[in-house]
Design a protein around this motif. Structure first.
Motif, PDB file in Angstrom:
ATOM      1  N   LEU A 108       0.828  -1.202   0.000  1.00  0.00           N
ATOM      2  CA  LEU A 108       0.000   0.000   0.000  1.00  0.00           C
ATOM      3  C   LEU A 108       0.867   1.258   0.000  1.00  0.00           C
ATOM      4  CD1 LEU A 108      -3.240   0.573   1.970  1.00  0.00           C
ATOM      5  CD2 LEU A 108      -1.450   2.292   2.081  1.00  0.00           C
ATOM      6  N   VAL A 109       1.940   1.241   0.783  1.00  0.00           N
ATOM      7  CA  VAL A 109       2.840   2.397   0.832  1.00  0.00           C
ATOM      8  C   VAL A 109       3.464   2.652  -0.541  1.00  0.00           C
ATOM      9  CG1 VAL A 109       5.019   3.248   1.783  1.00  0.00           C
ATOM     10  CG2 VAL A 109       3.340   2.193   3.293  1.00  0.00           C
ATOM     11  N   LYS A 110       3.838   1.569  -1.227  1.00  0.00           N
ATOM     12  CA  LYS A 110       4.407   1.724  -2.569  1.00  0.00           C
ATOM     13  C   LYS A 110       3.401   2.356  -3.524  1.00  0.00           C
ATOM     14  CE  LYS A 110       7.729  -2.083  -2.407  1.00  0.00           C
ATOM     15  NZ  LYS A 110       8.123  -3.389  -2.994  1.00  0.00           N
ATOM     16  N   GLN A 111       2.156   1.886  -3.451  1.00  0.00           N
ATOM     17  CA  GLN A 111       1.124   2.429  -4.319  1.00  0.00           C
ATOM     18  C   GLN A 111       0.864   3.910  -4.017  1.00  0.00           C
ATOM     19  OE1 GLN A 111      -0.195   0.970  -6.940  1.00  0.00           O
ATOM     20  NE2 GLN A 111       0.928  -0.923  -6.554  1.00  0.00           N
ATOM     21  N   ALA A 112       0.867   4.254  -2.740  1.00  0.00           N
ATOM     22  CA  ALA A 112       0.650   5.652  -2.355  1.00  0.00           C
ATOM     23  C   ALA A 112       1.788   6.528  -2.866  1.00  0.00           C
ATOM     24  CB  ALA A 112       0.520   5.761  -0.835  1.00  0.00           C
ATOM     25  N   SER A 113       3.012   6.021  -2.802  1.00  0.00           N
ATOM     26  CA  SER A 113       4.170   6.768  -3.295  1.00  0.00           C
ATOM     27  C   SER A 113       4.061   7.012  -4.799  1.00  0.00           C
ATOM     28  CB  SER A 113       5.461   5.994  -2.989  1.00  0.00           C
ATOM     29  OG  SER A 113       5.632   5.832  -1.606  1.00  0.00           O
ATOM     30  N   LEU A 114       3.619   5.987  -5.529  1.00  0.00           N
ATOM     31  CA  LEU A 114       3.439   6.142  -6.969  1.00  0.00           C
ATOM     32  C   LEU A 114       2.378   7.187  -7.286  1.00  0.00           C
ATOM     33  CD1 LEU A 114       3.532   2.390  -8.106  1.00  0.00           C
ATOM     34  CD2 LEU A 114       5.285   4.122  -8.522  1.00  0.00           C
ATOM     35  N   ALA A 115       1.266   7.117  -6.557  1.00  0.00           N
ATOM     36  CA  ALA A 115       0.175   8.065  -6.796  1.00  0.00           C
ATOM     37  C   ALA A 115       0.623   9.494  -6.494  1.00  0.00           C
ATOM     38  CB  ALA A 115      -1.033   7.685  -5.941  1.00  0.00           C
ATOM     39  N   LEU A 149      -6.317   4.957   4.929  1.00  0.00           N
ATOM     40  CA  LEU A 149      -4.885   5.159   5.120  1.00  0.00           C
ATOM     41  C   LEU A 149      -4.214   5.557   3.813  1.00  0.00           C
ATOM     42  CD1 LEU A 149      -2.286   5.003   6.750  1.00  0.00           C
ATOM     43  CD2 LEU A 149      -2.207   2.543   6.285  1.00  0.00           C
ATOM     44  N   TYR A 150      -4.589   4.909   2.721  1.00  0.00           N
ATOM     45  CA  TYR A 150      -4.005   5.207   1.410  1.00  0.00           C
ATOM     46  C   TYR A 150      -4.229   6.679   1.045  1.00  0.00           C
ATOM     47  CZ  TYR A 150      -3.525   5.247  -3.683  1.00  0.00           C
ATOM     48  OH  TYR A 150      -3.171   5.561  -4.974  1.00  0.00           O
ATOM     49  N   GLU A 151      -5.453   7.140   1.187  1.00  0.00           N
ATOM     50  CA  GLU A 151      -5.770   8.527   0.829  1.00  0.00           C
ATOM     51  C   GLU A 151      -4.992   9.512   1.691  1.00  0.00           C
ATOM     52  OE1 GLU A 151      -9.969   8.561   1.254  1.00  0.00           O
ATOM     53  OE2 GLU A 151     -10.353   7.512  -0.653  1.00  0.00           O
ATOM     54  N   ASP A 152      -4.861   9.178   2.980  1.00  0.00           N
ATOM     55  CA  ASP A 152      -4.122  10.049   3.889  1.00  0.00           C
ATOM     56  C   ASP A 152      -2.639  10.067   3.539  1.00  0.00           C
ATOM     57  OD1 ASP A 152      -3.908  11.794   6.075  1.00  0.00           O
ATOM     58  OD2 ASP A 152      -3.311  10.169   7.416  1.00  0.00           O
ATOM     59  N   LEU A 153      -2.101   8.906   3.177  1.00  0.00           N
ATOM     60  CA  LEU A 153      -0.690   8.819   2.800  1.00  0.00           C
ATOM     61  C   LEU A 153      -0.393   9.654   1.557  1.00  0.00           C
ATOM     62  CD1 LEU A 153       0.101   5.022   3.315  1.00  0.00           C
ATOM     63  CD2 LEU A 153       1.160   6.927   4.516  1.00  0.00           C
ATOM     64  N   VAL A 154      -1.234   9.525   0.552  1.00  0.00           N
ATOM     65  CA  VAL A 154      -1.031  10.281  -0.690  1.00  0.00           C
ATOM     66  C   VAL A 154      -1.033  11.780  -0.402  1.00  0.00           C
ATOM     67  CG1 VAL A 154      -1.992  10.867  -2.944  1.00  0.00           C
ATOM     68  CG2 VAL A 154      -1.979   8.486  -2.182  1.00  0.00           C
ATOM     69  N   ALA A 155      -2.006  12.227   0.401  1.00  0.00           N
ATOM     70  CA  ALA A 155      -2.109  13.652   0.720  1.00  0.00           C
ATOM     71  C   ALA A 155      -0.874  14.136   1.477  1.00  0.00           C
ATOM     72  CB  ALA A 155      -3.373  13.910   1.540  1.00  0.00           C
ATOM     73  N   ARG A 156      -0.417  13.344   2.426  1.00  0.00           N
ATOM     74  CA  ARG A 156       0.737  13.757   3.229  1.00  0.00           C
ATOM     75  C   ARG A 156       2.031  13.752   2.410  1.00  0.00           C
ATOM     76  NH1 ARG A 156       0.460  13.707   8.886  1.00  0.00           N
ATOM     77  NH2 ARG A 156      -1.659  13.416   9.674  1.00  0.00           N
ATOM     78  N   ILE A 157       2.186  12.766   1.538  1.00  0.00           N
ATOM     79  CA  ILE A 157       3.383  12.727   0.698  1.00  0.00           C
ATOM     80  C   ILE A 157       3.408  13.925  -0.244  1.00  0.00           C
ATOM     81  CG2 ILE A 157       4.596  11.449  -1.108  1.00  0.00           C
ATOM     82  CD1 ILE A 157       3.533   8.869   0.187  1.00  0.00           C
ATOM     83  N   THR A 172       0.106   6.186 -11.746  1.00  0.00           N
ATOM     84  CA  THR A 172      -1.136   5.519 -11.371  1.00  0.00           C
ATOM     85  C   THR A 172      -0.900   4.526 -10.256  1.00  0.00           C
ATOM     86  OG1 THR A 172      -1.967   5.705 -13.626  1.00  0.00           O
ATOM     87  CG2 THR A 172      -3.063   4.113 -12.179  1.00  0.00           C
ATOM     88  N   GLY A 173      -1.621   4.706  -9.166  1.00  0.00           N
ATOM     89  CA  GLY A 173      -1.540   3.760  -8.062  1.00  0.00           C
ATOM     90  C   GLY A 173      -2.758   2.856  -8.085  1.00  0.00           C
ATOM     91  N   ASN A 174      -2.557   1.571  -7.965  1.00  0.00           N
ATOM     92  CA  ASN A 174      -3.672   0.626  -8.004  1.00  0.00           C
ATOM     93  C   ASN A 174      -4.294   0.492  -6.621  1.00  0.00           C
ATOM     94  OD1 ASN A 174      -5.479  -1.394  -8.543  1.00  0.00           O
ATOM     95  ND2 ASN A 174      -3.945  -3.014  -8.677  1.00  0.00           N
ATOM     96  N   THR A 175      -5.530   0.926  -6.484  1.00  0.00           N
ATOM     97  CA  THR A 175      -6.190   0.891  -5.173  1.00  0.00           C
ATOM     98  C   THR A 175      -7.374  -0.062  -5.150  1.00  0.00           C
ATOM     99  OG1 THR A 175      -7.636   2.750  -5.781  1.00  0.00           O
ATOM    100  CG2 THR A 175      -5.529   3.271  -4.724  1.00  0.00           C
ATOM    101  N   GLU A 176      -7.499  -0.865  -6.178  1.00  0.00           N
ATOM    102  CA  GLU A 176      -8.624  -1.801  -6.203  1.00  0.00           C
ATOM    103  C   GLU A 176      -8.440  -2.880  -5.141  1.00  0.00           C
ATOM    104  OE1 GLU A 176      -9.081  -3.439 -10.056  1.00  0.00           O
ATOM    105  OE2 GLU A 176      -9.393  -1.513 -11.048  1.00  0.00           O
ATOM    106  N   GLY A 177      -9.531  -3.261  -4.543  1.00  0.00           N
ATOM    107  CA  GLY A 177      -9.482  -4.343  -3.577  1.00  0.00           C
ATOM    108  C   GLY A 177      -9.046  -3.950  -2.184  1.00  0.00           C
TER     109      GLY A 177
END
Length: 268
Positions: free
Chosen positions: A82-89, A107-115, A94-99
Motif C-alpha cells: 500500500l505504501v508503494k502504491q501511495a508513493s506512486l500516486a 490510510l491510502y488517501e491520507d498517505l497520498v495527501a501527506r506525501i 497511477t496507483g492501483n487501489t482496487e481491492g
C-alpha cells in the motif's frame, strides 16, 4: 470466515507483488470470526470440570492465537504494498487501489495527501520560499500513518516466509517462493571446510557475499519442529524466517532456544 480462509488469503498475498482484492469489510469479518471463537471458548470453559485441562478449550485457544497471527501477517504484508502504491500516486503515476478494505483505503488517501504536502514543502524550501523548520508546512513532529505503515514494509523479503514452510525472505518480500514451501537453503557447516585463497574466493568477498557467509557459518544452528504459528522472526544470521506450525526448520541456536522454551518449537 475460518482459519483456512485466512491462511489462503495470506498465501495469495505473499505470492504476488500486487494487492489482492479483499472485501471492504474483510477486517471486520475477521474480528467477528475471532470473537465467535472466543465466545465459544468461554462456553467450553464454563462447561468443563477443569478448563485448563480441557482439550476443547485448548484447541479453541490455539485457533484464536493462530487467527490473530495470520491476520496480522496479512495486514503487514499489505501495508508494504500500500505504501508503494501511495508513493506512486503522489508522484503522479497511477496507483492501483482496487481491492482495498475500508481501513486501508482511508490510510491510502491520507498517505497520498501527506506525501504530496511534504513534497510541495521540500520544493518550497529548495526554492527559498519556505522555512525548513516550519513543521506546519509538512514536516511535523507528531507521528503519522506513514511511520506506522513503514513499521513493516514488506518484511518478507517475502516469501513472508512462513507459509507452510520456512524460507528466507527476499528483499521485496518475494513471497511467492516462500509461501507453502519448505526448501530452506542452509549454509555449509562442514567443520572441514577451510577458507580458500583462490582468486574466485577473493572475488566473492569483493561482492560482499563472503561477509554474509561468515555470519551464517559462525551461527550455531539447531533443527526444530515448529509446534504453533509464530510468524516472522529475524535470525542472528541476518535472515528472516516465517514460522508456521509443523514446519521443520534449521534455525540459529540463539533463535531456536527461546522458541523451545516457550513451547513454540521442539528440538529434533
Amino acid at each position: 470466515m475460518n482459519l483456512e480462509d485466512l491462511r489462503a488469503v495470506r498465501s495469495r498475498e505473499r505470492s504476488s507483488d500486487s494487492l489482492q482484492d479483499l472485501r471492504d469489510s474483510f477486517y471486520e469479518e475477521v474480528a467477528d470470526y475471532i470473537q465467535e471463537r472466543k465466545d465459544e471458548r468461554e462456553r467450553a470453559a464454563a462447561e468443563a470440570d477443569d478448563p485448563f485441562a480441557s482439550s476443547e478449550v485448548q484447541t479453541l485457544t490455539d485457533e484464536i492465537e493462530t487467527a490473530e497471527q495470520v491476520s496480522e501477517a496479512i495486514y503487514e504484508r499489505r501495508m508494504g504494498k500500500l505504501v508503494k502504491q501511495a508513493s506512486l500516486a503522489a508522484a503522479g503515476m497511477t496507483g492501483n487501489t482496487e481491492g482495498l478494505t475500508n481501513e486501508e483505503r482511508r490510510l491510502y488517501e491520507d498517505l497520498v495527501a501527506r506525501i504530496e504536502e511534504n513534497k510541495s514543502h521540500v520544493l518550497d524550501v529548495l526554492a527559498g520560499e519556505a522555512d525548513a523548520h516550519d513543521e506546519s508546512a509538512g514536516g511535523g513532529a507528531s507521528p503519522d500513518p506513514i511511520d506506522a505503515a513503514h513499521a513493516n514494509p514488506e518484511p518478507d523479503t517475502v516469501s513472508d516466509s512462513s507459509d507452510e514452510a520456512l524460507t528466507p525472505d527476499e528483499p521485496d518480500e518475494s513471497s511467492a517462493a516462500a509461501a507453502m514451501g519448505s526448501d530452506l537453503d542452509t549454509p555449509d557447516e562442514s567443520p572441514d571446510a577451510a577458507p580458500s585463497t583462490a582468486a574466485g574466493d577473493d572475488a566473492a568477498a569483493d561482492d560482499g557475499t563472503a561477509e554474509n557467509d561468515s555470519i551464517e557459518d559462525e551461527a550455531e544452528r539447531t533443527t526444530v519442529r515448529i509446534t504453533r504459528d509464530v510468524g516472522d522472526v529475524f535470525g542472528v544470521d541476518e535472515r528472516q524466517y516465517s514460522l508456521e506450525a509443523e514446519d521443520v526448520v534449521v534455525l540459529p541456536s540463539e533463535n531456536a532456544k527461546p522458541l523451545v522454551e516457550k513451547d513454540a518449537a521442539e528440538e529434533l
